[in-house]
Structures are given as C-alpha cells and as structure tokens.
Design a protein around this motif. Structure first.
Motif, PDB file in Angstrom:
ATOM      1  N   SER A   1      74.790  -3.039 -43.502  1.00 37.55           N
ATOM      2  CA  SER A   1      73.421  -2.656 -43.134  1.00 37.55           C
ATOM      3  C   SER A   1      72.850  -3.666 -42.153  1.00 37.55           C
ATOM      4  N   VAL A   2      71.790  -3.243 -41.473  1.00 33.03           N
ATOM      5  CA  VAL A   2      71.179  -4.021 -40.408  1.00 33.03           C
ATOM      6  C   VAL A   2      69.676  -4.116 -40.667  1.00 33.03           C
ATOM      7  N   ARG A   3      69.128  -5.269 -40.398  1.00 31.96           N
ATOM      8  CA  ARG A   3      67.673  -5.409 -40.437  1.00 31.96           C
ATOM      9  C   ARG A   3      67.244  -6.014 -39.094  1.00 31.96           C
ATOM     10  N   SER A   4      66.396  -5.300 -38.395  1.00 33.47           N
ATOM     11  CA  SER A   4      65.936  -5.813 -37.100  1.00 33.47           C
ATOM     12  C   SER A   4      64.774  -6.780 -37.317  1.00 33.47           C
ATOM     13  N   GLU A   5      64.499  -7.573 -36.297  1.00 35.66           N
ATOM     14  CA  GLU A   5      63.351  -8.482 -36.367  1.00 35.66           C
ATOM     15  C   GLU A   5      62.091  -7.695 -36.673  1.00 35.66           C
ATOM     16  N   SER A   6      61.235  -8.294 -37.465  1.00 38.68           N
ATOM     17  CA  SER A   6      59.987  -7.596 -37.762  1.00 38.68           C
ATOM     18  C   SER A   6      59.083  -7.655 -36.538  1.00 38.68           C
ATOM     19  N   GLY A   7      58.128  -6.774 -36.495  1.00 38.73           N
ATOM     20  CA  GLY A   7      57.225  -6.726 -35.362  1.00 38.73           C
ATOM     21  C   GLY A   7      56.126  -5.748 -35.668  1.00 38.73           C
ATOM     22  N   THR A   8      55.073  -5.818 -34.926  1.00 39.19           N
ATOM     23  CA  THR A   8      53.921  -4.962 -35.216  1.00 39.19           C
ATOM     24  C   THR A   8      54.100  -3.586 -34.593  1.00 39.19           C
ATOM     25  N   THR A   9      55.108  -3.441 -33.739  1.00 42.27           N
ATOM     26  CA  THR A   9      55.244  -2.183 -33.026  1.00 42.27           C
ATOM     27  C   THR A   9      56.567  -1.513 -33.351  1.00 42.27           C
ATOM     28  N   ASP A  10      56.555  -0.223 -33.345  1.00 42.26           N
ATOM     29  CA  ASP A  10      57.770   0.548 -33.583  1.00 42.26           C
ATOM     30  C   ASP A  10      58.350   1.033 -32.238  1.00 42.26           C
ATOM     31  N   SER A  11      57.855   0.431 -31.140  1.00 44.52           N
ATOM     32  CA  SER A  11      58.373   0.871 -29.830  1.00 44.52           C
ATOM     33  C   SER A  11      59.755   0.283 -29.613  1.00 44.52           C
ATOM     34  N   ASP A  12      60.336   0.595 -28.457  1.00 44.87           N
ATOM     35  CA  ASP A  12      61.688   0.130 -28.186  1.00 44.87           C
ATOM     36  C   ASP A  12      61.727  -1.370 -27.895  1.00 44.87           C
ATOM     37  N   SER A  13      60.644  -1.931 -27.435  1.00 48.62           N
ATOM     38  CA  SER A  13      60.724  -3.338 -27.028  1.00 48.62           C
ATOM     39  C   SER A  13      61.010  -4.187 -28.250  1.00 48.62           C
ATOM     40  N   GLY A  14      61.972  -5.071 -28.115  1.00 52.15           N
ATOM     41  CA  GLY A  14      62.332  -5.908 -29.244  1.00 52.15           C
ATOM     42  C   GLY A  14      63.270  -5.252 -30.222  1.00 52.15           C
ATOM     43  N   ALA A  15      63.743  -4.068 -29.903  1.00 56.77           N
ATOM     44  CA  ALA A  15      64.697  -3.409 -30.795  1.00 56.77           C
ATOM     45  C   ALA A  15      66.006  -4.195 -30.797  1.00 56.77           C
ATOM     46  N   LEU A  16      66.778  -3.987 -31.843  1.00 54.04           N
ATOM     47  CA  LEU A  16      68.091  -4.625 -31.956  1.00 54.04           C
ATOM     48  C   LEU A  16      69.140  -3.623 -31.467  1.00 54.04           C
ATOM     49  N   ASP A  17      69.834  -3.981 -30.380  1.00 55.09           N
ATOM     50  CA  ASP A  17      70.870  -3.099 -29.833  1.00 55.09           C
ATOM     51  C   ASP A  17      72.237  -3.636 -30.224  1.00 55.09           C
ATOM     52  N   LEU A  18      73.027  -2.792 -30.868  1.00 50.47           N
ATOM     53  CA  LEU A  18      74.340  -3.208 -31.364  1.00 50.47           C
ATOM     54  C   LEU A  18      75.429  -2.328 -30.764  1.00 50.47           C
ATOM     55  N   PHE A  19      76.351  -2.944 -30.063  1.00 54.13           N
ATOM     56  CA  PHE A  19      77.543  -2.225 -29.621  1.00 54.13           C
ATOM     57  C   PHE A  19      78.565  -2.271 -30.752  1.00 54.13           C
ATOM     58  N   ARG A  20      79.223  -1.133 -30.977  1.00 55.28           N
ATOM     59  CA  ARG A  20      80.195  -1.047 -32.070  1.00 55.28           C
ATOM     60  C   ARG A  20      81.466  -0.377 -31.596  1.00 55.28           C
ATOM     61  N   PHE A  21      82.589  -0.888 -32.028  1.00 53.75           N
ATOM     62  CA  PHE A  21      83.814  -0.088 -31.864  1.00 53.75           C
ATOM     63  C   PHE A  21      84.619  -0.127 -33.148  1.00 53.75           C
ATOM     64  N   SER A  22      85.399   0.947 -33.367  1.00 56.88           N
ATOM     65  CA  SER A  22      86.108   1.086 -34.646  1.00 56.88           C
ATOM     66  C   SER A  22      87.390   1.883 -34.446  1.00 56.88           C
ATOM     67  N   ASP A  23      88.148   1.957 -35.520  1.00 59.94           N
ATOM     68  CA  ASP A  23      89.418   2.702 -35.518  1.00 59.94           C
ATOM     69  C   ASP A  23      89.257   4.101 -36.101  1.00 59.94           C
ATOM     70  N   ALA A  24      88.038   4.595 -36.179  1.00 64.34           N
ATOM     71  CA  ALA A  24      87.782   5.874 -36.851  1.00 64.34           C
ATOM     72  C   ALA A  24      88.611   7.043 -36.316  1.00 64.34           C
TER      73      ALA A  24
END
Lengths: 381, 381, 381, 381
Positions: free
Chosen positions: A340-363
């Motif tokens: 699971s992931v928890r992004s930094e807290s912030g007063t806004t739910d906008s995209d700024s400050g979002a946590l972007d994660l690149f993922r690759f897998s063997d699925a």
C-alpha cells in the motif's frame, strides 16, 4: 555460473508429517543421495506452501546513492563492446547476491557520459528504459533514433537491434528493466552483437522517432502494417501523454465518474497498440498517481514488481516494512506481499504534490499461464 | 528454504571486456556490495549468453533403481496427511541438490501399497501421472475415480481436488510430472488440504471414469459444457488410443503419406479437447515411437524435457552424452542441447520392437511468451 | 417485410452443363416446385461463381443533393419516438430499392435542427457517425455527451444507449454507418427504447467526452478497466489526431521510410484501444490521404466498402465506372470490383490539396471467418 | 441473378411515428426516389425490430419424397462437369423461391448411382455431408478417399479439392450442408474446377481415410502438423464414436451426473481437433439424442438451424408449428423461433427408441461477431 555438480544432502528429522527417524530410514536417505533423488515428504512445506512465500525480500534502494555510484563508474569503467552497457543492477538481499531485483526481474541504473555510445546489440530478453531525470540520450532501435526525456517510457521488445548515444554535454542516467532473471531461469536467451559503430543516420537527434510518428496516435494504426512482432511497435510513450491521462483520470474521479483504480488513485498501463495487451510479452508497465493525502488499499498479487518514485513523496508499505520514499527511489514488492501507498498529506486533493509511481512487473507471464491471483488485504487475511 | 540474506561479492578481474583492475575500481566494487548492486559488465557473459547454456546437465535415472528405492520407502515411510504422497523426485546433478529434474520440471516415482490411500488435496501446480507398468490404482479427481493402467496418461490441471487409492493386492508405481520448479521460481503456488478420508463413492473402481465417458470421443464435445478450466477436462488418455495413433502414423509413413515427424518416427501430442492446445498450461506431453533400426535427426529446443522409455530399447544422445536405455529409464534434455534417438536395429521396419518414448516439457510456457526456438542440428551448428 | 410465401419456379433450359429438356424433365421440375426444392445444376453458375460477382453496383451520391434533401426533410419531418432519427439512407440501385448501400452496409445522412433531440435507444446493430462538415451536436452515449466536429469519427458499438442533441443555432448534418443489412440478413437484431427525455446532465456540452478523457491517450489504458464490451470504449476519434497521423505518414514516405500504403498514399485505421482490432466487430473504418498528383494501384477485395470524400478532389474508378468527386460525395465499392483513386494534379507533393477519403467496410466479418481475399489488379487479372 | 436496377418506391402513409401525409411530403419522397435514397423513419419497424422476426418460415420436408425425387433425377439428369453434383436443395417457402433452407444455410439431398463419379472441384463455401442411410460412396478430399456410412458426418472446409465416387452396385443418397446463402449474401465466393477424371489412387475404397488415421484419436494430435487450415483436418466423424458419446452421456444422466443438456437429452458437437472450436468456420454441427418419453425445454436462439431426424420418431415444435417426424425428415428452425422436441413415449428411459436429431446451424458466424443470444422459453416470454 558454471554448472558445478552439487550433491544431494538429506537429513532424517523427526517432525510433523515426517516418518520416524530410524537407522533404516537414514540408510534409505543415503541411497537416495547416491541415486540423485529427493523425497517429496521432506520438501513439501517449502515447495508447495499454502500461499506464495517469497524468497525475495522487500527492499529499497535510494536514488541519490545509485546516482553517485553510477557517476563514479562513469569515471572508472568505459562503455564498449564486451561489457556493452554501464548498467548497475539491484540485487535483492535474499537472492544469493545475484543481480536480480526479484526472481524474474532485472532493474538497473544505466549511465552515459557526454558523447558516449553504447554499442548495438540484440537479445531475446525484453527490455525497457524509464527516465526519472535528465535528457539528451537517444536510443536507436532498428536504426530509428528515439529521444529520451524525463517521464518517457521506452519499451524494447526482444530481438530488436538497439544502441544508445548521448548527444549532449551532460551525463544522463535512467533505469533499465528487463526479464533477465526469468529468461536465465528458463534458459531461453539468445544474444547477438551488431555493428561496432553507430552510423551517421543513427546519430540523428529528432524530437520524435519514426516509431512515434507512425504509432503514437490514439486509437489509430497504420493500415500498411499487418503482422506484428512480439512487443510494441511504439518505441516511446512520452510523458506529456501519460501525465495528461493521469490528470484526466483524477479529474473524472473528483467529478464522481468511474475510471480511477480507487478514490484519489489514478493509474494507466502502457500497452501495445497493435493488440491492446501488455507492452512486452513478459513485462507489465504502469504509472500510478496517488493524490495528496490519500492511502491505497493493501493488495496482494502473485508475481513481483519493482517501483520507482517518479515524483512527489510519501510512504510505502510492503509486507511488514514501511519506508519514506522520494523521487528516484526504487523498491521491490515480492509475490503475495501486501502493498500500500500513502501520499504526503496536504490540504488539497488536486494533482499538485501527488505521488507518482512507475511500476513494472512480471504479470503478463502469469496471466498468460492463468497463474495470476489478486486479493485485497481484507480478502487475503 | 528460508530467505537468508546473502551478501553481494564482486571480484575485480582483468578479463576481455572488463575494466582495468585498480584500487579505485576495487573500492567502487566494495561500494556496490554495500548498496546491494551488481554491475552488468561483470555478469553479462553468464546472464546473456549467445545461446542458452543450460545449468541443468543431461542425466539418466534407471527404473530398476528407482523402483527398488520406492519399494523400500514403501516399507519405511507411511503415506498420509502432511507428507501427502510417497513420491521420490529426480534431482538434476547441477541444480543444487534440489528435487528439480530441470529448471522448470519435477519428475518423481510415486508408490502406493495395496489398500493404501494418498489423501485429497489441491494445488496450483499442474500435474500428470504416467504409467509405465502395473495397474490397480484409481486417481480420484473432483470425486471421479479414474483407473490407471500401463500406458495411460492422466493430466491433472491445477486446483483440481485429487487423491489416489490402491484397490488391488499389489503395490503400484508410476511417475508424476509437475511444474513445481517453475512455480517455485515464480512464486505462484497455492495449496489446500481436502477431506482426510476418501468417501465410499470415490472408492469405486470403474473401467472408465466419468471424465472419459464425457470427453474421450474423437472430435466430439458435450454441448452442455460451455466454459472450461485452465487444463484438459479429460482426465485419462488411455494407451489403446495412443498406441493406435502411433501405429496408424507409422503405417501412413510406410505407405508414403505425410503425418510422421520424420521417416520411421511417429509422435502424438496429448491435447485439451476443448482447445486443441497443450493438455496443461505449463506442460507439454507427447508419446514418440521410433521404428526399429532408425535414428532421429538431432534437434535443439529452448526449454527442457524429461523422457521415460515406455517400451523397447535403444540409445539416446543428449549433448555429449550417449546412453543405452530400456523400459522405465528416465533422462533429461536441458535447454538447447542437441537430442537424438537410435532405436535397436532389426530386420523389420514394423512396429514390433519399436522404441516408445514418453516425453514431457515446459514448451507451452515459452510458446505462450514467444520465447520458443527450434533448430535441427545442421542449422544449429 | 412480411413473409409472403413465394412459389419455386423452375424452367428447363438447354444450356451447357444442363440436362436435355424433355417432357420427363419438365415433369420432374414440376414435382420439385411442389416439394419446394431446387436443383443445384440450374443454379450453380449464379450461386457458386468463379469469383464474386456483386449484385450491388458501383454508384455515387452527391453531397449537395443529399444535404438539400435532408434540409427539406428538416422542414417536413419531425424527429421523435417511433421514427427515432431523421436519417436518409443510400439505396444501391441493384438491391431491390431497399436502403442498403451494399449487401451488408447502411449509410445515411442524418440531420438535426437547432435545439432538436434524437431520443435515446439502443440496438444490436453496430454504428458510427462521421462528420464531414459542421459542429454543435453532442451524441450522448451511456450518459456521456460526446462532441461532434468536422473530421471526427464516433463509433457506437451495439447495445450502447445513445441519443443526439443539437446545442447550437445551426442545423447539422453528418453520416451514419451501420451494419443494418448484415444483421437484417442474419436476423440477429434486438432494439430497445430508452427514456423519452434527455436529462439535464446529458445536455452538457463538454469539449471532450469522459470516454476520450479515459481512452484517447496513445498506447495507454486505464488500469481499472478489466473486461470490455464488443466494441471500442473510445467514443470519439478527433480529427486533430487523424490529421496528424496522416501528415506524419506522408512525411515519412517523402523521407524514404516505410509506413504509407504505397508511395504518396497514407492510411490509418480506427481501432479499439483495448484490443488493437477493428473499432467495431462488423465494421472497419479508415481514413486515406492521397497526395496531389498520385494514382493508387487498383485493388480488389472480398466484401464491400462505402467511401466519403472528406477533403480535396480527384477521380475514383470502381470497376468500369470513373467519377470526379469532391467534398462530401459518397460512393460504394462492391465486392471484388477493382478500385483506384487519382488525386488532383499539382506541382507539389505536400499535404496541401491532398485527397482525403473516409472509408468503411464489412472486412471484420469476413476476416473473422477467414473468407477475406485481396488482390492487386495485376494479380487479379 | 443478374443485377437489374430496381427503382426505389416510397409511399407516404399515416401511421404511428410517421410524419403527416402532405403534398409537400409526397413531393419530398419523389425526390428521394430520384436520388436513390430511403428514409429510416418509414423502414425502422422492419429493419430494426425489437427482436428478430424471421423472414424464413418453419417448414418440414419429408425424406421419402426427397428420396423419390432424387431417384427420378438419377434417371433423367447426368452428373458431370458443369452441373457438378446431382444435388436438390430445400427452398424455404418465404425466401423468394431460392434454394435457401434459411437465410444463411443450404441443405440438399445428393444422389449418386452405382459407378458414378461427381467431378473434382473446390470452392470457398464450407460444406459437409451427413449420411442418414446407405453406404458405398467415398468422398475424395485432397486425394484422400473417405468412406461414407450411415451416421457418418464428413466436414469439408472451404477450398479443399473434393469429389465423390460410388463404388457399389446400389445408388446412395445423403445430405449436403453448405453456407451458400451466407457467402452469396456476402459475395465472398470463389470456385475452381479440378481434373476431370478421378485417378486410380483416388478410387481406393479403404475402411478408414488417411485423415481419420491421423486425427480420429481422442485428445491426440500428430506432432508433425503445426499450422492448420480454416476447418477441421478430420474428414469423417464415424457414427460409432458419436453413438457411444451419446449413450455415455445419457447413462451419466441416469446415474445422476452432469453432462447432458437437460434430463434425458444428450448432445455432442462436432469440433475441429486442432482448436476445439466448431468443425467449420461458418457452420456448427451437432447430434442430439432425446430419450423415450422426454420433452425438451423450448429455446430461442439468434441464427437459424436445419435438422434431420437420424433415428426414432417424435414430434417437434417450431414457433406455432408442430409436426410428427420420422427418419430422414428435414426441418428448419428460423431465428428466434422457440424450438422443442418431444420423443415417442415409452415405458423405458433407455437409449432404445430414442429420437436422434442431427442439427446444423450458422452459430459460429454470430458467435465470432458476438451477435449470439440464447433464451429459454420462460425467459423469452
């Protein structure tokens, strides 16, 4: 690794489900060793567990450390025929010191100095590049120079000729992902050297590759291309498209429409435009965006993943480990470990400050063989 | 196997394609070890060979030895919950003493005494039984008792409940094949215990299973069955059909018509009648018949195989090894090792005295991922 | 059409391959008529020709005529429940006066006045809209308002709820393509009325639909969407993307790289981003661009097509007919009739003044059944 | 049929959902006729019904009548090049007197005298033979003579060369099924004449064809055959296998196990052993057995079927028609018409006296295009 013959070693032990230890049993086990056989009943707990028990362990590698080691390698280790690439791979702490991030996946930082070339070769291993920072290198695929810029994802299906050249005055680092451990285990690897020199035409530095000009148009394909290779004919997925898709998805979510994976969590998968399937036959690649102040539901999946933080900061939990992560950090999620992931807290739910994660897998491997399972944490417990 | 953390150990060596050994390089490699990373340039020869170089080695196991060890285990080791099966697996000499015939395949002799039961369980590992001798055991699949007789092939797709019971006064031995090493490497295994006792209905001893009554009709399927599981719904492929198919194919060959693999070499593949594809998602199974006095063309393939001699005698060549083999002997063909067969000489090209070879392999895995390659010896050299 | 019973009428004729005409034969033929049977030998030439002989004929419909008739219908015919749409369909001159452009395809001009609505319904017939001029109508698909502008292609897979509303002060015309004749012949049609009124939310006039925000990102798909419907989840393919793809393809062609169909002839196919296959199960849609002063190689294909000139001018040849065509003109290419295009001559090979042709066809039907054949004119003769 | 140009004829009528009839409207409709266009609003009820309303009607043809007409044709009509086959086809009473049993399917009785040949040809139309009585003809497919006996089903995928020869002293009749109407509507037909004479080798009269020797082994395929043609490589499905499969299925049903379609109703589908899919790309073929004294649940399906009674007697209901039927009788079930069967009553539920029904349909076409729907009568009403 040379094929050293390792003797079979069996120990008769008194344990639940095991036969009583007697001299006769010990003698039988010695005969087993001589004949190179091993009983199921002593091994079943390890080989056939109730659910996957990963040998790989969760681990995090810090980008600034990797970047520093790569730069130092840039000073000491030339790039050329033989070594082929200045790539430094993650070695999962529990996989025998081998350069395997997970049992199936290779992840490395590659580093190229100004004016340097990495020579042309091809191999059956499927590969990609992902650019967390910098610019100025072109990957030449089948003679087509493809620019690399922050946020770009460049798949490289097996058996395509490819090289890299740095056309700028700055070094550049990026990550390579491959299915090296999987093909090593399956023993399906072929490799071939190409021409030693990159040609003048290949040294071109266009803003868009020919591949993108043919294939990077949403929902459209060239009529002239009938049959395809094993992987995507699109050699670069530019950040501007990925970013926009994630922003659109989060906006739809805020407006109350479906599309996001869960509230505040957008994700897109890179696909082969000829098939709509995964971008590479053995590797799935995705970009996730978790809006500020959100926490994702823990999920378990069979198979393993490697993540790199592309932007933002937050904390991630894999099994019993939790780490704070920031741009460039890489970590692995072994099979069936809740994530699971928890992004930094912030007063806004906008995209700024979002946590972007690149993922690759063997699925794709396990989906092709119908060995995939997924469970949210609630269901899995 | 517990997940012991193994340190990374790198040695700076002077070798072609390797950077010059200097104190600075040695210091860098120490930093690599601390950060749990490994460079590509020291590993590429092992990880990315020009063609597959198998870690597994060719090896033969003699049936009479296996049979004797199994019989002795029958005296010393009970069958029951926990150990689950009295199965003794081939351990390739180069795979670390583990019970892996090849990097992906498990092959074991299983042994059941008169009146004994092997308890019900299920697992994601795909499995089959093949009977080289004897009779009298029924494998109960999802409540359906399936008889086992010499020459029968019984696939067992993953996650089917199954048990065995010996309804005769004689012990019985057969071989089990599974994808245990593949699922062990991929960490996709799930396992579940069933009821401890086999029911009265499951103890029935019909000549044909319900599965065969529904599915063993050439080119016909029940209209009522719409969607299928991962593997074949046909739980037994009886020898009489396999034998006839091989005899027909060799006869066509003698008459000058196509059908055989090569002159004097017939072969049939066990398939899922719902799809025509391989009988199991991860395992291919075939029966080959080489007429007297014939020699097959050497072939290399990616992926590995296990063979058992079903009938006749001859010699087989795997890479640089040649062995005389006879009924029941098992041997492995590692990835990309050339393989050929020579049957016993004889004055007749009829079926009598032909060499019958049962084979199973991991080919469906690599075909699904388009990593399969085949070459006849001439092309491969 | 009611099912009127039509008597069988056979005539005994003296012709090659036909039996001699005798009173006995005539009597036999009368018995055939009574029993409702027909011999093959009198019909084989028509039913089983050496190659397809289309019943449909090549024909052209002029856009200004269609536009004028549609505008007049706008004055006289209201749009509402029952009639459902103010759509006027092309009737191939040789298909019995029925509104069938070809044996499988429907093509119509649809017309909507300012402020008008076309009510919500759904049907198994697959459909699309293509906009040759104008703007201001939104097609509401499953509650999602999709804007329609010049050059946009809007697929409408079967059984999606849909309606249209004109939010401007101008009337708007566009073409509808459907597989009505195919489903009429196969008798697979279902139809259902929706709510009589379009809701306030459905009356929104966004620049991009929710569908586009989720799906119109090249090579990317939302991770959250697992299984798909029969057709594309992308409800609009905007002209800006199509135009750019064609321009890129022609530029690559001029630079000497592959991608175009033939020199000076670019073409893209609209695809379902979930599968890479045709945008609708029964309908293929493409946009072709022929640079100035080019002529395409004549091609024959099984199955039929309808074309609309989107831009530019030139002449087209279908079988033995050649017409000059200009913006909006529609024409049909019946099965196996050779088809070629000549664009207006010009001193430049640039995109300006190119002939843009929108095409749709029934190819997916025959490809799914492996009944497709293609031949260039040379090969076909 | 020549392509006669048929004028469009529109009538302005006052009807629900239709515009008011005015001189202006009548004038508009005249303009429509001149421009060869037809409005949707006058046609929608016919073209887009709420559910399929079949143009074809249910009808029964009696075998003794067909047999008598075929025998008489045997006296009057020679078989040879040009006419090609002495085949007499069912003409649905509502399909314009054309030899179409349904909108997509052709069904004919074919008749061959002692010593007669039907010459070699091939065509894209997919075909099969089914033998309700008699024996002694061999169908030669690609040079392989295939015997025909009562109960045998012989598929003939498109573009295979084929001929027939009668090697006995008795005439023989059987039925041919083809997709002639479907390919006629789609205009996808190609046809080619073969050699005029059947060779000596083709005149052989083996008990089993080479195709059967290669392919008629349950769940087994020759390893040597890699890629397949459009249809089944198995050219005959012998009655002994079909009969046994049905008997097994009914026995399982009596024992309380699944497998039958419904209680007392067994059914098998002929499949392509290379794919498990339907035996021909456009035609499904099945054999149904309804035990004595049983009645099947009425079912509606999109697409149409032709049935022939193979054995036993009973009554069948199609829509509002009910007929008593006996061996050889043929009848059609049009799209979406409810169909049920009642077998002769009897004191036993054993197989003796069961009603055996051979069925073929166009289901693969509509399943490939996802246009198939099925409803039991309860759900449909």
């Amino acid at each position: 690794m040379t094929s050293a013959k390792t003797p079979v070693r069996l120990q008769a032990v008194a344990a639940p489900g095991q036969p009583e230890v007697t001299p006769a049993l010990q003698s039988l086990y010695q005969s087993f060793e001589q004949e190179l056989v091993v009983p199921l009943w002593t091994e079943i707990g390890d080989l056939m567990p109730v659910h996957p028990r990963s040998r790989a362990v969760p681990h995090v590698w810090r980008w600034d450390h990797l970047r520093r080691l790569a730069a130092r390698a840039g000073e000491l280790v030339p790039v050329g025929r033989g070594g082929e690439r200045r790539a430094i791979a993650l070695a999962n702490p529990s996989l025998g010191g081998r350069p395997f991030a997970t049992p199936t996946l290779w992840a490395a930082i590659q580093y190229l100095l100004p004016g340097e070339d990495a020579p042309t070769h091809r191999h059956t291993q499927h590969a990609f590049r992902f650019v967390v920072e910098g610019q100025g290198v072109w990957t030449v695929v089948g003679g087509d120079p493809v620019p690399m810029n922050r946020g770009d994802f460049l798949p490289q299906a097996g058996w395509n000729w490819h090289a890299h050249h740095n056309a700028t005055k700055e070094p550049m680092a990026w990550i390579d992902g491959l299915d090296i451990p999987f093909q090593y285990a399956g023993e399906t690897q072929f490799f071939e050297f190409g021409r030693d020199e990159i040609s003048e035409a290949e040294r071109a530095t266009p803003k868009r590759s020919r591949s993108e000009r043919l294939w990077a148009h949403p929902g459209l394909r060239p009529v002239s291309v009938v049959a395809g290779p094993a992987g995507s004919p699109l050699f670069a997925y530019k950040w501007e498209h990925t970013d926009r898709a994630l922003a659109d998805q989060l906006a739809l979510d805020r407006e109350g429409f479906p599309g996001a994976v869960e509230p505040g969590h957008a994700a897109v998968r890179y696909t082969n435009p000829m098939t709509g399937a995964d971008v590479l036959p053995t590797i799935r690649a995705e970009m996730h965006r978790v809006a500020r102040g959100r926490e994702t539901v823990p999920v378990r999946e069979t198979g393993s993943s490697v993540y790199q933080v592309f932007d933002g900061a937050g904390s991630v939990t894999v099994g019993e480990h939790t780490w704070s992560v920031t741009r460039g950090d890489l970590f692995v999620v072994p099979s069936w470990q809740p994530f699971s992931v928890r992004s930094e807290s912030g007063t806004t739910d906008s995209d700024s400050g979002a946590l972007d994660l690149f993922r690759f897998s063997d699925a794709p491997i396990f989906e092709a063989l119908r060995l995939d399972r997924v469970a949210t944490e609630e269901a899995a417990r």
